[in-house]
Design a protein around this motif. Structure first.
Motif, PDB file in Angstrom:
ATOM      1  N   TYR A  44       0.829  -1.199   0.000  1.00  0.00           N
ATOM      2  CA  TYR A  44       0.000   0.000   0.000  1.00  0.00           C
ATOM      3  C   TYR A  44       0.866   1.252   0.000  1.00  0.00           C
ATOM      4  O   TYR A  44       1.837   1.358   0.755  1.00  0.00           O
ATOM      5  N   GLN A  45       0.472   2.196  -0.855  1.00  0.00           N
ATOM      6  CA  GLN A  45       1.225   3.440  -0.969  1.00  0.00           C
ATOM      7  C   GLN A  45       0.571   4.600  -0.222  1.00  0.00           C
ATOM      8  O   GLN A  45       1.146   5.686  -0.137  1.00  0.00           O
ATOM      9  N   GLY A  46      -0.597   4.378   0.309  1.00  0.00           N
ATOM     10  CA  GLY A  46      -1.279   5.401   1.081  1.00  0.00           C
ATOM     11  C   GLY A  46      -2.383   4.791   1.912  1.00  0.00           C
ATOM     12  O   GLY A  46      -2.826   3.656   1.663  1.00  0.00           O
ATOM     13  N   PHE A  47      -2.836   5.538   2.922  1.00  0.00           N
ATOM     14  CA  PHE A  47      -3.910   5.064   3.791  1.00  0.00           C
ATOM     15  C   PHE A  47      -4.859   6.210   4.098  1.00  0.00           C
ATOM     16  O   PHE A  47      -4.528   7.399   3.907  1.00  0.00           O
ATOM     17  N   GLN A  48      -6.048   5.847   4.581  1.00  0.00           N
ATOM     18  CA  GLN A  48      -6.977   6.838   5.106  1.00  0.00           C
ATOM     19  C   GLN A  48      -7.763   6.199   6.245  1.00  0.00           C
ATOM     20  O   GLN A  48      -8.112   5.018   6.197  1.00  0.00           O
ATOM     21  N   ALA A  49      -7.988   6.992   7.278  1.00  0.00           N
ATOM     22  CA  ALA A  49      -8.777   6.546   8.430  1.00  0.00           C
ATOM     23  C   ALA A  49     -10.084   7.319   8.437  1.00  0.00           C
ATOM     24  O   ALA A  49     -10.126   8.500   8.060  1.00  0.00           O
ATOM     25  N   GLY A  50     -11.153   6.650   8.835  1.00  0.00           N
ATOM     26  CA  GLY A  50     -12.443   7.316   8.840  1.00  0.00           C
ATOM     27  C   GLY A  50     -13.313   6.879   9.993  1.00  0.00           C
ATOM     28  O   GLY A  50     -13.174   5.767  10.523  1.00  0.00           O
ATOM     29  N   VAL A  51     -14.217   7.759  10.387  1.00  0.00           N
ATOM     30  CA  VAL A  51     -15.202   7.453  11.418  1.00  0.00           C
ATOM     31  C   VAL A  51     -16.557   7.915  10.907  1.00  0.00           C
ATOM     32  O   VAL A  51     -16.674   8.967  10.268  1.00  0.00           O
ATOM     33  N   GLN A  52     -17.575   7.117  11.160  1.00  0.00           N
ATOM     34  CA  GLN A  52     -18.906   7.441  10.650  1.00  0.00           C
ATOM     35  C   GLN A  52     -19.490   8.636  11.395  1.00  0.00           C
ATOM     36  O   GLN A  52     -19.398   8.730  12.622  1.00  0.00           O
ATOM     37  N   LEU A  53     -20.122   9.543  10.637  1.00  0.00           N
ATOM     38  CA  LEU A  53     -20.626  10.781  11.222  1.00  0.00           C
ATOM     39  C   LEU A  53     -21.882  10.571  12.066  1.00  0.00           C
ATOM     40  O   LEU A  53     -22.115  11.315  13.030  1.00  0.00           O
ATOM     41  N   ALA A  54     -22.707   9.610  11.704  1.00  0.00           N
ATOM     42  CA  ALA A  54     -23.969   9.406  12.435  1.00  0.00           C
ATOM     43  C   ALA A  54     -24.471   7.994  12.192  1.00  0.00           C
ATOM     44  O   ALA A  54     -24.149   7.355  11.185  1.00  0.00           O
ATOM     45  N   GLU A 108     -16.086  11.408  20.742  1.00  0.00           N
ATOM     46  CA  GLU A 108     -15.884  10.343  19.765  1.00  0.00           C
ATOM     47  C   GLU A 108     -14.887  10.764  18.692  1.00  0.00           C
ATOM     48  O   GLU A 108     -14.067   9.949  18.235  1.00  0.00           O
ATOM     49  N   PHE A 109     -14.945  12.029  18.265  1.00  0.00           N
ATOM     50  CA  PHE A 109     -13.977  12.497  17.266  1.00  0.00           C
ATOM     51  C   PHE A 109     -12.560  12.450  17.846  1.00  0.00           C
ATOM     52  O   PHE A 109     -11.611  12.067  17.152  1.00  0.00           O
ATOM     53  N   SER A 110     -12.415  12.821  19.108  1.00  0.00           N
ATOM     54  CA  SER A 110     -11.099  12.782  19.749  1.00  0.00           C
ATOM     55  C   SER A 110     -10.577  11.350  19.824  1.00  0.00           C
ATOM     56  O   SER A 110      -9.379  11.097  19.611  1.00  0.00           O
ATOM     57  N   GLU A 111     -11.469  10.389  20.108  1.00  0.00           N
ATOM     58  CA  GLU A 111     -11.060   8.985  20.136  1.00  0.00           C
ATOM     59  C   GLU A 111     -10.615   8.528  18.749  1.00  0.00           C
ATOM     60  O   GLU A 111      -9.646   7.762  18.608  1.00  0.00           O
ATOM     61  N   PHE A 112     -11.323   8.994  17.729  1.00  0.00           N
ATOM     62  CA  PHE A 112     -10.944   8.694  16.349  1.00  0.00           C
ATOM     63  C   PHE A 112      -9.543   9.217  16.051  1.00  0.00           C
ATOM     64  O   PHE A 112      -8.704   8.511  15.457  1.00  0.00           O
ATOM     65  N   VAL A 113      -9.245  10.438  16.474  1.00  0.00           N
ATOM     66  CA  VAL A 113      -7.934  11.033  16.235  1.00  0.00           C
ATOM     67  C   VAL A 113      -6.845  10.223  16.935  1.00  0.00           C
ATOM     68  O   VAL A 113      -5.774   9.949  16.363  1.00  0.00           O
ATOM     69  N   VAL A 114      -7.105   9.820  18.171  1.00  0.00           N
ATOM     70  CA  VAL A 114      -6.100   9.055  18.927  1.00  0.00           C
ATOM     71  C   VAL A 114      -5.797   7.736  18.229  1.00  0.00           C
ATOM     72  O   VAL A 114      -4.619   7.350  18.075  1.00  0.00           O
TER      73      VAL A 114
END
Length: 372
Positions: A160-170, A180-186
């Motif tokens: 893999y040459q790149g990645f992305q992390a995501g969290v569902q908005l609702a 929850e956003f802070s937990e996603f960042v951590v």
């Protein structure tokens, strides 16, 4: 014995017989209806040997009843179709999914993660966080496959040459909040550190505001319909309910007392759910359990409109009421006339249009994620 004594004896006998007959009738009326035993298989009558040919009528089957698709998986059987079987006929396939099943900026907050060099799938998997949630919201990491140039869940043996992390908005638990956003960042930062990647996180306040707006839309367009089928006279046993439901295409669900009508394509959520008392289903002698009502429900956002789930719900409810001597009611137990269902059907069409306009069509991957 005098005439008076004889008359009294006859009258007493008649009264006793009436009492016994009434008690027998009352007992039978109050006994839950049971499933009928399976019909014995008919023994085929001997026939003269015939040479193979293309004339299906020569094999004892009317050509009009022969299946168009002779494959074992064909849902059409070679016999006359009765009204109950007509409800199980496959519907035309609905349009193919336009959006892929992975992270999508429409319903996800996404942070790009750019590594210093190519990362193996095994290393990416080893760096994954132990849980796939941030609070009550799904959390995911995807990698850009070096060979296919497609985003995918990291897999062993890939690069893999790149990645992305995501969290569902609702979701049905509510909107993404600051915690929850802070937990996603951590979690995303820990993954980035493990693979030597530089993360680019979106603005928290902006994403939380997007989450609230999406949650508001979802709350206003989330429809879960439920109707009650109530016994008119004699109650039903679990076996009786299951037998009648099976004739209309229902199959056992994952939980006791739950039956589902499968979608036309495997792997999709069921079209409809039929539920009754779990304790009755788990009783030591289920045939002695009395069920007075069952619930027939439709989760609108989970089923594509091309399946016509509400029309099928109406047809199946009518068929079950007729077969089981029941009456269709609302959740408060008030009987519903047939005309009361027409306004609901009209409202559902408007709801489908609103979801389509938002690119969250009922039954789509994004709708199933959002309304879960």
């Amino acid at each position: 014995m005098s005439t008076l004594q004889l008359s009294l004896a006859i009258i007493g006998g008649l009264v006793l017989a009436c009492i016994v007959a009434y008690n027998t009738w009352t007992t039978r009326r109050n006994t839950p209806k049971r499933a009928l035993p399976p019909e014995p298989e008919r023994v085929a009558e001997p026939t003269l040997r015939q040479e193979p040919g293309f004339d299906t009528a020569a094999d004892g089957v009317d050509a009009r009843d022969a299946p168009d698709d002779p494959s074992p998986d064909s849902p059409i059987t070679a016999h006359a179709v009765d009204p109950a079987e007509a409800l199980q006929m496959p519907v035309p396939p609905f349009p193919a999914e336009q959006r892929r099943a992975g992270l999508d900026p429409l319903i996800d907050a996404i942070a790009p993660l750019q590594p210093e060099s190519i990362v193996s799938g095994d290393a990416a998997l080893a760096a994954q966080p132990p849980t796939r949630r941030a609070g009550s919201k799904p959390f995911a990491i995807e990698g850009l496959n070096e060979a296919t140039r497609q985003w995918e869940t990291p897999a062993p043996g890939q690069r893999y040459q790149g990645f992305q992390a995501g969290v569902q908005l609702a979701n049905r638990m509510g909107a993404l909040n600051e915690i929850e956003f802070s937990e996603f960042v951590v979690k995303a930062q820990a993954f980035a550190d493990a693979i030597n990647a530089a993360p680019d996180f979106p603005d928290m306040l902006q994403e939380v505001a997007r989450a609230r707006e999406l949650d508001q839309f979802a709350s206003e367009h989330d429809a879960q319909l439920a109707f009650v089928l109530r016994a008119r006279q004699a109650a039903w046993s679990p076996g009786y309910v299951q037998q009648n439901a099976a004739r209309l295409g229902f199959v056992p669900g994952a939980m006791p007392g739950r039956l589902v009508l499968p979608a036309s394509s495997p792997g999709l959520p069921p079209l409809l759910t039929l539920a009754f008392d779990t304790q009755a289903a788990l009783a030591d002698d289920p045939e002695q359990s009395a069920i007075r009502d069952i619930t027939l429900s439709l989760d609108v956002a989970q089923v594509h409109r091309a399946e016509q789930p509400f029309a099928r719900l109406r047809e199946l409810a009518a068929a079950l009421c007729e077969a089981m001597d029941g009456v269709l009611c609302d959740q408060n137990g008030t009987p519903l006339p047939a005309m009361a269902m027409d306004p609901i059907a009209a409202d559902l069409e408007l709801l489908y249009d609103k979801l389509d306009e938002r690119d969250l069509s009922a039954g789509s991957v994004l709708a199933r994620r959002l309304f879960s």
